[in-house]
Scaffold this active site. Structure first.
Site, PDB file in Angstrom:
ATOM      1  N   ASP A 274       0.833  -1.201   0.000  1.00 46.35           N
ATOM      2  CA  ASP A 274       0.000   0.000   0.000  1.00 46.35           C
ATOM      3  C   ASP A 274       0.866   1.249   0.000  1.00 46.35           C
ATOM      4  O   ASP A 274       0.571   2.231  -0.682  1.00 46.35           O
ATOM      5  CB  ASP A 274      -0.934  -0.001   1.205  1.00 46.35           C
ATOM      6  CG  ASP A 274      -1.796   1.237   1.187  1.00 46.35           C
ATOM      7  OD1 ASP A 274      -2.487   1.428   0.169  1.00 46.35           O
ATOM      8  OD2 ASP A 274      -1.742   2.033   2.129  1.00 46.35           O
ATOM      9  N   HIS A 275       1.972   1.182   0.744  1.00 46.59           N
ATOM     10  CA  HIS A 275       2.835   2.353   0.828  1.00 46.59           C
ATOM     11  C   HIS A 275       3.749   2.478  -0.392  1.00 46.59           C
ATOM     12  O   HIS A 275       4.450   3.465  -0.547  1.00 46.59           O
ATOM     13  CB  HIS A 275       3.624   2.329   2.139  1.00 46.59           C
ATOM     14  CG  HIS A 275       2.723   2.465   3.327  1.00 46.59           C
ATOM     15  ND1 HIS A 275       3.178   2.587   4.611  1.00 46.59           N
ATOM     16  CD2 HIS A 275       1.365   2.503   3.435  1.00 46.59           C
ATOM     17  CE1 HIS A 275       2.149   2.683   5.445  1.00 46.59           C
ATOM     18  NE2 HIS A 275       1.041   2.637   4.748  1.00 46.59           N
ATOM     19  N   ASP A 276       3.722   1.463  -1.245  1.00 45.46           N
ATOM     20  CA  ASP A 276       4.374   1.556  -2.543  1.00 45.46           C
ATOM     21  C   ASP A 276       3.426   2.253  -3.537  1.00 45.46           C
ATOM     22  O   ASP A 276       3.846   3.034  -4.377  1.00 45.46           O
ATOM     23  CB  ASP A 276       4.699   0.126  -3.018  1.00 45.46           C
ATOM     24  CG  ASP A 276       5.570   0.060  -4.253  1.00 45.46           C
ATOM     25  OD1 ASP A 276       5.425   0.918  -5.132  1.00 45.46           O
ATOM     26  OD2 ASP A 276       6.387  -0.874  -4.357  1.00 45.46           O
ATOM     27  N   ASP A 353       6.945  -0.615  -7.677  1.00 49.93           N
ATOM     28  CA  ASP A 353       8.347  -0.381  -8.009  1.00 49.93           C
ATOM     29  C   ASP A 353       9.217  -0.159  -6.781  1.00 49.93           C
ATOM     30  O   ASP A 353      10.274   0.484  -6.857  1.00 49.93           O
ATOM     31  CB  ASP A 353       8.451   0.839  -8.941  1.00 49.93           C
ATOM     32  CG  ASP A 353       7.808   2.064  -8.309  1.00 49.93           C
ATOM     33  OD1 ASP A 353       7.311   1.969  -7.168  1.00 49.93           O
ATOM     34  OD2 ASP A 353       7.773   3.129  -8.952  1.00 49.93           O
ATOM     35  N   SER A 355       8.856   1.774  -4.376  1.00 49.94           N
ATOM     36  CA  SER A 355       9.072   3.190  -4.058  1.00 49.94           C
ATOM     37  C   SER A 355       8.976   3.447  -2.557  1.00 49.94           C
ATOM     38  O   SER A 355       9.449   4.479  -2.089  1.00 49.94           O
ATOM     39  CB  SER A 355       8.113   4.090  -4.841  1.00 49.94           C
ATOM     40  OG  SER A 355       6.788   3.658  -4.714  1.00 49.94           O
ATOM     41  N   MET A 414       3.986   1.086  12.268  1.00 51.07           N
ATOM     42  CA  MET A 414       4.007  -0.146  13.080  1.00 51.07           C
ATOM     43  C   MET A 414       5.394  -0.778  12.949  1.00 51.07           C
ATOM     44  O   MET A 414       5.972  -0.759  11.857  1.00 51.07           O
ATOM     45  CB  MET A 414       2.962  -1.132  12.559  1.00 51.07           C
ATOM     46  CG  MET A 414       1.562  -0.813  13.013  1.00 51.07           C
ATOM     47  SD  MET A 414       1.306  -1.105  14.760  1.00 51.07           S
ATOM     48  CE  MET A 414       1.029  -2.858  14.769  1.00 51.07           C
ATOM     49  N   HIS A 514      -6.820  -3.907   7.242  1.00 50.34           N
ATOM     50  CA  HIS A 514      -7.165  -3.475   8.602  1.00 50.34           C
ATOM     51  C   HIS A 514      -7.933  -4.552   9.365  1.00 50.34           C
ATOM     52  O   HIS A 514      -7.909  -4.578  10.584  1.00 50.34           O
ATOM     53  CB  HIS A 514      -7.971  -2.162   8.554  1.00 50.34           C
ATOM     54  CG  HIS A 514      -7.174  -1.000   8.034  1.00 50.34           C
ATOM     55  ND1 HIS A 514      -7.744   0.173   7.618  1.00 50.34           N
ATOM     56  CD2 HIS A 514      -5.839  -0.836   7.839  1.00 50.34           C
ATOM     57  CE1 HIS A 514      -6.804   1.015   7.205  1.00 50.34           C
ATOM     58  NE2 HIS A 514      -5.634   0.415   7.325  1.00 50.34           N
TER      59      HIS A 514
HETATM   60  C1  HEM Z   1      -0.302  -2.039  10.788  1.00 52.66           C
HETATM   61  C2  HEM Z   1      -1.284  -1.332  11.159  1.00 52.66           C
HETATM   62  C3  HEM Z   1      -1.917  -0.254  10.343  1.00 52.66           C
HETATM   63  C4  HEM Z   1      -2.165   1.010  10.769  1.00 52.66           C
HETATM   64  C5  HEM Z   1      -1.894   1.569  12.152  1.00 52.66           C
HETATM   65  C6  HEM Z   1      -2.772   1.726   9.672  1.00 52.66           C
HETATM   66  C7  HEM Z   1      -3.158   3.041   9.730  1.00 52.66           C
HETATM   67  C8  HEM Z   1      -3.643   3.763   8.682  1.00 52.66           C
HETATM   68  C9  HEM Z   1      -3.997   5.152   8.715  1.00 52.66           C
HETATM   69  C10 HEM Z   1      -3.892   6.065   9.943  1.00 52.66           C
HETATM   70  C11 HEM Z   1      -4.424   5.510   7.497  1.00 52.66           C
HETATM   71  C12 HEM Z   1      -4.916   6.889   7.063  1.00 52.66           C
HETATM   72  C13 HEM Z   1      -6.386   6.953   7.321  1.00 52.66           C
HETATM   73  C14 HEM Z   1      -7.059   8.159   6.727  1.00 52.66           C
HETATM   74  O1  HEM Z   1      -6.932   9.232   7.293  1.00 52.66           O
HETATM   75  O2  HEM Z   1      -7.717   8.041   5.700  1.00 52.66           O
HETATM   76  C15 HEM Z   1      -4.335   4.347   6.666  1.00 52.66           C
HETATM   77  C16 HEM Z   1      -4.629   4.332   5.329  1.00 52.66           C
HETATM   78  C17 HEM Z   1      -4.499   3.216   4.538  1.00 52.66           C
HETATM   79  N1  HEM Z   1      -4.201   1.946   4.947  1.00 52.66           N
HETATM   80 FE1  HEM Z   1      -3.669   1.374   6.785  1.00 52.66          FE
HETATM   81  N2  HEM Z   1      -2.882   0.885   8.599  1.00 52.66           N
HETATM   82  C18 HEM Z   1      -2.367  -0.338   8.960  1.00 52.66           C
HETATM   83  C19 HEM Z   1      -2.294  -1.447   8.163  1.00 52.66           C
HETATM   84  C20 HEM Z   1      -2.706  -1.522   6.851  1.00 52.66           C
HETATM   85  C21 HEM Z   1      -2.679  -2.700   6.043  1.00 52.66           C
HETATM   86  C22 HEM Z   1      -2.232  -4.062   6.524  1.00 52.66           C
HETATM   87  C23 HEM Z   1      -3.151  -2.344   4.806  1.00 52.66           C
HETATM   88  C24 HEM Z   1      -3.359  -3.163   3.560  1.00 52.66           C
HETATM   89  C25 HEM Z   1      -3.192  -4.430   3.421  1.00 52.66           C
HETATM   90  C26 HEM Z   1      -3.450  -0.935   4.857  1.00 52.66           C
HETATM   91  C27 HEM Z   1      -3.934  -0.196   3.803  1.00 52.66           C
HETATM   92  C28 HEM Z   1      -4.196   1.155   3.848  1.00 52.66           C
HETATM   93  C29 HEM Z   1      -4.508   1.949   2.668  1.00 52.66           C
HETATM   94  C30 HEM Z   1      -4.628   1.454   1.238  1.00 52.66           C
HETATM   95  C31 HEM Z   1      -4.673   3.251   3.109  1.00 52.66           C
HETATM   96  C32 HEM Z   1      -4.914   4.472   2.232  1.00 52.66           C
HETATM   97  C33 HEM Z   1      -3.557   5.095   1.957  1.00 52.66           C
HETATM   98  C34 HEM Z   1      -3.556   6.306   1.090  1.00 52.66           C
HETATM   99  O3  HEM Z   1      -4.453   6.486   0.270  1.00 52.66           O
HETATM  100  O4  HEM Z   1      -2.633   7.109   1.220  1.00 52.66           O
HETATM  101  N3  HEM Z   1      -3.187  -0.474   6.112  1.00 52.66           N
HETATM  102  N4  HEM Z   1      -3.875   3.283   7.410  1.00 52.66           N
HETATM  103 CA    CA Z   2       5.232   2.824  -6.351  1.00 53.36          CA
END
Ligand code: HEM
Ligand code: CA
Length: 753
Positions: A274-276, A353, A355, A414, A514
């Site tokens: 996701d962070h890529d 990639d 990133s 994390m 999540h």
């Molecule tokens: C390890 C614990 C995790 C924490 C504490 C966490 C926390 C967060 C937070 C704070 C956001 C921003 C929420 C908002 O304001 O919209 C977010 C976004 C997101 N999270 Fe998580 N997350 C976790 C794990 C995961 C996992 C395992 C996945 C996918 C398999 C994931 C996928 C995403 C995605 C796709 C976004 C949107 C990112 C973006 O558009 O920039 N997260 N997460």
């Molecule tokens: Ca990328």
């Protein structure tokens, strides 16, 4: 309604209509069905724009409104709209400065000693890279001027887009406040660019960082331009995001069930990906501070355009304050600075990639490289060094601990994520050293690029071959065309596929991870201990502990800690206690997810079911015409919060579907995630299986890359004696712990020039 008759139209207008017809295809059915299904009053504003649009499409006539406009009047209106937008931007800035000065907004906190508030822990998610920071202003002005123009001319965006004089004068005048993006490419370049530009030679900007997401279905803004989605089909307000979270996603605190035999690596790999792929820019206050949207008067709230706070129900079990802070995502502008509904800005490069490791833009990439024999900067303890400025704002509690600088700012959210990113830092430097020794004549750049190509290939391979089948189920992954060939080339590149990440993908379907989270981090020192997530968010302490062996303890822990069941229920550490601070304050991640989809005005669950050609729900039952992919229990929960199936937000609706056989997500998220990963494969000229002489691997190299596994990487970089064959699953008789020597490594001799 008649069918569209493009052949009767003037060629140019026909093309435009065709484009809009595709955009609105899903909506047309939705409106009809809405009218048949709902006998209640329908929200006038939403419907007005859509009906107007359909009228023009179906009648096939350029709107008469267009004919009544004269050029001088249009010029004056657009010029005034842009001026008003500039004034509005200035007013926002002045207000933000004032609110920071009086101590209402929270300042940046990079102090190693002063504890962070929960808003400050969230800061890495609100980080803006320098290019995005510039676009925040231009995006705001384009968006604001669009609204002003639409109001002044009393025309919808669709009508305006059909007036050639409006379009041309807009483009002439908007250039003063908005810089168009462009890129020139060299087709002979051997390696992918850091920011993703020039991957597609005909459309060099596709997939590049700092561009808006792709819209697969049109946005549903209340005013057609920018105002978040807030009402359902009956015209009544949608339920509060926190209320939905409480009813649909609350997990019994006693026992989050384990997901079959999947380990937490399934979750952790997902977050790394996701962070890529996505890093949606969120608005910031003056001097990078946190915008506060709670405990302010209604009047002030209405003046803060970035605010969209979440209402907390009176009887909430966790939060006593009736308001949860929520700051809107930045309004991006398209490559040509055109007018249109608000769209959000992705700071990440869309391509898969790595990133998250190398950086999404050249500026970050430069800071990460050592510029010596292809290496990345790495400390003696084999961790990332600190950056010039701490932009992750992590919390440290010991002298010598610091916030690491990697390709993505969210590295510390994390410890498991930090460990996995460190693993790829170590893998890059391991490969670079070997390639450098094998090829003494290669310069720094050669080694860096060739190593990066291998690391990206390995990540793509593990993702498509080993990880995606656990997410989508092996059959669905195969059927969608995602499974790589066991050996040899598989050239799938299609220059017409745009791999740019879609808006919907990031706001809901790819947040599926999540539901896999556990409440604790398993720190595998000696016999291991469980540390609650609340003590781990945004804190690298565990990684640094025991002379940085902590990184391996966390990394190994993920392999023997089962993932939570993929049932749509969410552990309390993120649903109640996300970024818990010393004052006992925290967020609910699920409320943020739901509110984010409304902020982006992404259509609801049913609209996406239609988009995916899955049956829609007309009633809250589980039989035909109902929510056929949900359990009766989940339908009951959804029914108790939503008035109409069309109102169901995409995150709750999708995540509570019964998973596909052998997968962790249901048919709807499977469709959207599967389609995105297919685009990331077909639309990536540098995809690792492509047989392209200048940019691809040799066949022997490719076969060597295809032997790499997560098990091998864990062995190498967490210094383990053995690990189960497939660390995405828990160890057991069918997945036994295996000595590390048994895992094949890359055949480096194949890279000897
Ligand atoms: C390890 C614990 C995790 C924490 C504490 C966490 C926390 C967060 C937070 C704070 C956001 C921003 C929420 C908002 O304001 O919209 C977010 C976004 C997101 N999270 Fe998580 N997350 C976790 C794990 C995961 C996992 C395992 C996945 C996918 C398999 C994931 C996928 C995403 C995605 C796709 C976004 C949107 C990112 C973006 O558009 O920039 N997260 N997460
Ligand atoms: Ca990328």
């Amino acid at each position: 309604m008649k069918d569209f008759q493009f052949h009767k139209l003037h060629k140019k207008i026909g093309k435009m209509l065709e484009k809009f017809a595709t955009l609105f295809a899903g909506e047309k059915i939705s409106i009809l069905h809405l009218m048949m299904e709902s006998h209640r009053a329908v929200n006038a504003l939403l419907i007005w724009t859509t009906i107007l649009f359909h009228y023009h499409i179906v009648s096939g006539q350029a709107p008469s409104a267009c004919a009544r406009l004269n050029t001088a009047q249009v010029r004056q209106v657009i010029s005034q709209s842009i001026q008003k937008a500039q004034a509005a931007l200035q007013a926002q800035k002045t207000l933000n400065e004032y609110l920071l000065r009086i101590g209402f907004d929270e300042p940046v906190n990079t102090s190693p000693t002063q504890p962070k508030t929960y808003h400050q822990h969230y800061a890495a998610f609100q980080h803006l890279n320098s290019e995005a920071a510039v676009q925040v202003d231009s995006g705001f002005m384009v968006n604001h001027a669009t609204t002003e123009m639409s109001i002044a001319l009393q025309m919808s965006l669709v009508e305006l887009a059909m007036c050639p004089q409006v379009v041309s004068i807009w483009h002439e005048l908007i250039g003063a406040v908005c810089i168009r993006r462009q890129e020139t490419c060299d087709p002979s370049e051997k390696y992918r660019r850091i920011d993703g530009a020039c991957n597609n030679l005909a459309n060099p900007l596709w997939g590049r960082s700092n561009r808006p997401h792709r819209r697969l279905l049109p946005a549903m803004y209340m005013d057609g331009v920018s105002m978040p989605k807030q009402v359902g089909v009956s015209g009544e307000p949608l339920p509060s995001a926190r209320h939905v979270s409480n009813v649909v996603h609350k997990q019994d605190p006693c026992c989050p069930l384990a997901e079959r035999d999947l380990s937490l690596y399934v979750m952790q790999w997902g977050q790394m990906l996701d962070h890529d792929l996505t890093d949606t820019a969120i608005e910031k206050g003056a001097e990078g501070g946190n915008i506060m949207c709670c405990n302010i008067s209604q009047e002030l709230l209405s003046q803060r355009s970035a605010c969209f706070p979440i209402q907390i129900p009176a009887n909430d079990e966790r939060f006593s304050n009736p308001c949860m802070n929520f700051v809107r995502s930045v309004a991006g502008h398209d490559d040509m600075c055109g007018f249109g509904p608000r769209n959000q800005l992705n700071q990440a490069s869309s391509y898969l990639d790595a990133s998250f490791l190398y950086g999404h833009n050249d500026e970050d990439a430069r800071e990460i490289r050592a510029y010596e024999r292809g290496l990345l900067r790495m400390t003696e303890q084999e961790l990332f060094p600190p950056g010039a400025v701490d932009e992750t704002q992590c919390q440290t509690d010991r002298p010598g601990h610091y916030c690491m600088k990697s390709g993505d700012f969210r590295i510390h959210v994390m410890p498991g994520l930090t460990a996995l990113q460190v693993l790829f830092l170590r893998e890059h430097n391991r490969i670079a050293k070997i390639l450098g020794q094998l090829n003494p004549k290669w310069c720094d750049e050669d080694i860096y690029q060739e190593t990066r190509k291998i690391v990206v290939g390995v990540i793509q391979h593990i993702t498509y071959k080993h990880w995606l089948p656990y997410i989508l189920g092996p059959e669905f992954a195969m059927k969608t065309g995602l499974t790589p060939k066991p050996e040899g080339y598989n050239t799938v590149y299609d220059m017409n596929t745009d791999a740019t990440i879609s808006n919907v993908f990031g706001v809901a379907p790819f947040r599926f991870g999540h539901t896999l989270l556990q409440n604790t981090v398993l720190f595998m020192k000696d016999s291991g201990m469980h540390i609650r997530n609340e003590l781990a968010f945004n804190r690298p302490g565990m990684i640094f502990s025991d002379q940085a062996k902590g990184c391996a303890y966390v990394g190994y822990g993920l392999a023997i800690h089962p993932a939570s069941k993929a049932d749509g229920l969410i552990v309390s550490s993120v649903r109640d206690n996300l970024f818990l601070d010393h004052n006992g304050q925290s967020f609910d991640l699920i409320s943020l997810n739901i509110q984010r989809s409304r902020d982006h005005a992404v259509p609801g669950y049913n609209a996406w079911r239609k988009y995916c050609k899955l049956p829609c729900a007309f009633h809250f039952g589980t039989g035909p015409g109902g929510l056929v992919d949900h359990s009766p229990e989940n339908v009951r929960k959804l029914h108790s919060v939503y008035r109409h199936p069309d109102d169901i937000d995409i995150f709750p609706g999708g995540i509570s579907e019964t998973p596909l056989p052998g997968g962790v997500i249901g048919p709807l998220f499977g469709c959207i995630v599967g389609q995105q990963f297919l685009n990331l494969k077909k639309g990536d000229r540098f995809y690792y299986e492509n047989a392209f002489p200048n940019t691809g691997f040799t066949e022997a190299q490719l076969n060597s890359v295809k032997k790499m596994t997560l098990g091998k990487l864990l062995c190498l970089h967490f210094h383990l004696p053995h690990i189960q064959v497939d660390p995405f699953r828990m160890p057991h008789a069918m997945n036994p712990p295996t000595p590390c020597g048994m895992f094949p490594d890359l055949e480096f001799s194949l890279w000897k020039a």
